[in-house]
Design an enzyme around this catalytic site. Structure first.
Site, mmCIF file in Angstrom:
data_model
loop_
_atom_site.group_PDB
_atom_site.id
_atom_site.type_symbol
_atom_site.label_atom_id
_atom_site.label_comp_id
_atom_site.label_asym_id
_atom_site.label_seq_id
_atom_site.Cartn_x
_atom_site.Cartn_y
_atom_site.Cartn_z
ATOM 1 N N HIS A 64 3.008 -26.861 -2.462
ATOM 2 C CA HIS A 64 3.728 -26.244 -1.350
ATOM 3 C C HIS A 64 5.138 -26.816 -1.232
ATOM 4 O O HIS A 64 6.112 -26.074 -1.170
ATOM 5 C CB HIS A 64 2.959 -26.460 -0.044
ATOM 6 C CG HIS A 64 3.478 -25.665 1.110
ATOM 7 N ND1 HIS A 64 4.623 -25.993 1.800
ATOM 8 C CD2 HIS A 64 3.001 -24.528 1.687
ATOM 9 C CE1 HIS A 64 4.822 -25.097 2.758
ATOM 10 N NE2 HIS A 64 3.861 -24.202 2.710
ATOM 11 N N ASP A 65 5.247 -28.136 -1.218
ATOM 12 C CA ASP A 65 6.559 -28.754 -0.976
ATOM 13 C C ASP A 65 7.181 -29.394 -2.211
ATOM 14 O O ASP A 65 8.355 -29.739 -2.191
ATOM 15 C CB ASP A 65 6.432 -29.803 0.135
ATOM 16 C CG ASP A 65 6.224 -29.154 1.495
ATOM 17 O OD1 ASP A 65 6.271 -27.905 1.570
ATOM 18 O OD2 ASP A 65 5.998 -29.884 2.473
ATOM 19 N N THR A 66 6.398 -29.565 -3.252
ATOM 20 C CA THR A 66 6.954 -30.222 -4.447
ATOM 21 C C THR A 66 6.765 -29.356 -5.698
ATOM 22 O O THR A 66 6.995 -29.822 -6.811
ATOM 23 C CB THR A 66 6.292 -31.603 -4.673
ATOM 24 O OG1 THR A 66 4.886 -31.422 -4.764
ATOM 25 C CG2 THR A 66 6.599 -32.554 -3.532
#
Ligand SMILES: *[C@@H]1O[C@H](CO)[C@@H](O)[C@H](O)[C@H]1NC(C)=O
Ligand SMILES: *[C@@H]1O[C@H](CO)[C@@H](O)[C@H](O)[C@H]1NC(C)=O
Ligand SMILES: *[C@@H]1O[C@H](CO)[C@@H](O)[C@H](O)[C@H]1NC(C)=O
Length: 283
Positions: free
Chosen positions: A182-184
């Site tokens: 999701h974020d990386t």
């Protein structure tokens, strides 16, 4: 206690232990892991995800249900998401797979990375990098507002459950926002996935009649079809194989229902394929 009585007691205890573990048609445990927001075409190019696909069977025709994230998670355990096309907290008053499992005494747990709650401490919010929207069990009142919430645990408990040989039969695992792509992105997710899956896959006890399902909730929104990477790994599926049948996230629920003869929630899972296990029927 004489020797005969002792043997009798041991027999009764071991029969009891066997009974509390419900044999399935194809697998005795299922371990479902959810990644986030990547299209199939991107994921399969990632060297780690590609190598992991070769450990089992790649579902080549597998789709998320909708957008955004949350309804995909809800549908996976409940067979519907009742138009909740949002990532805000929802409180639903419906049955889920948990009701079917518990009716047959099949144990379950939701392993959540960085979940700050635990037994007698049902944590109902989000605390980054743990997000409630990726832990669908928390959205259902008959889990969140009952003792069932104790089955939602910090993912660190998985290691202990393996050591104690007390793994539940239905396991849902959500990596945190830094590990789930999701974020990386896929880079972050693959550095998590590599050692994670190696560690589990090399554990004879963990893999014993366990079906591992690695999937994504949805694609990146840019590929209209919502086709996602899904791989199944375990002794009951082929290695380095491709399954061309059409599946979506409801297929996971349908497979679980069929595997343990649970009956059905009677929702959208009734209209999709359960996973095909061509070579194996146990029953
Ligand atoms: C589940 O376990 C309880 C308590 O041990 C038992 O009374 C019940 O018959 C079991 N149900 C099934 C479906 O095996
Ligand atoms: C696998 O599980 C079965 C019971 O379901 C057990 O008899 C067997 O010893 C287990 N094998 C390993 C390697 O843990
Ligand atoms: C299933 O059958 C296919 C074709 O007969 C074979 O190639 C594959 O290795 C088998 N898989 C398992 C898990 O036995």
């Amino acid at each position: 206690m004489n020797f005969q009585t002792l043997i009798g007691v041991v027999l009764v205890l071991s029969i009891h232990a066997t009974c509390s573990y419900v044999k399935g048609r194809w697998f005795d445990r299922i371990f479902i892991v959810f990644f986030e927001n990547q299209a199939y075409s991107q994921t399969i190019k990632d060297p780690t995800f590609k190598a992991v696909a070769e450990m089992g069977t790649l579902m080549n025709n597998f789709y998320g249900l909708t957008h955004p994230s949350q309804p995909n998670y809800l549908g996976t355990i409940a067979g519907n998401y009742w138009h909740r096309h949002i990532d805000l907290d929802v409180d639903l008053d419906y049955t889920t797979v948990v009701d079917l499992l518990e009716a047959k005494n099949i144990t379950w747990k939701s392993y959540q990375e960085d979940y700050p709650g635990g037994v007698n401490n049902c944590f109902k919010g989000s605390q980054y990098p743990y997000m409630r929207k990726h832990n669908p069990f928390m959205s259902f009142k008959n889990i969140r507002e009952t003792k069932r919430c104790d089955n939602i645990v910090n993912a660190k408990e998985l290691e202990e459950d393996i050591k104690k040989k007390s793994l539940p039969q239905y396991m849902f695992y959500t990596p945190n926002m830094l590990n789930n792509a999701h974020d990386t992105g896929l880079k972050g997710a693959s550095s998590f996935l590599g050692p994670f899956i190696q560690n589990l896959h090399s554990n004879e006890h963990f893999m014993n009649n366990t079906l591992v399902v690695l999937t994504f909730d949805e694609d990146d929104y840019y590929h209209i079809t919502n086709r996602v990477y899904t791989v199944v790994i375990g002794p009951m599926v082929g290695k380095n194989q491709i399954d061309e049948n059409q599946y979506n996230l409801y297929s996971i629920l349908k497979t679980v229902e069929d595997n343990w003869n649970l009956g059905s929630l009677g929702r959208r899972e009734e209209h999709v394929n359960a996973f095909s296990f061509k070579n194996k029927t146990r029953y």
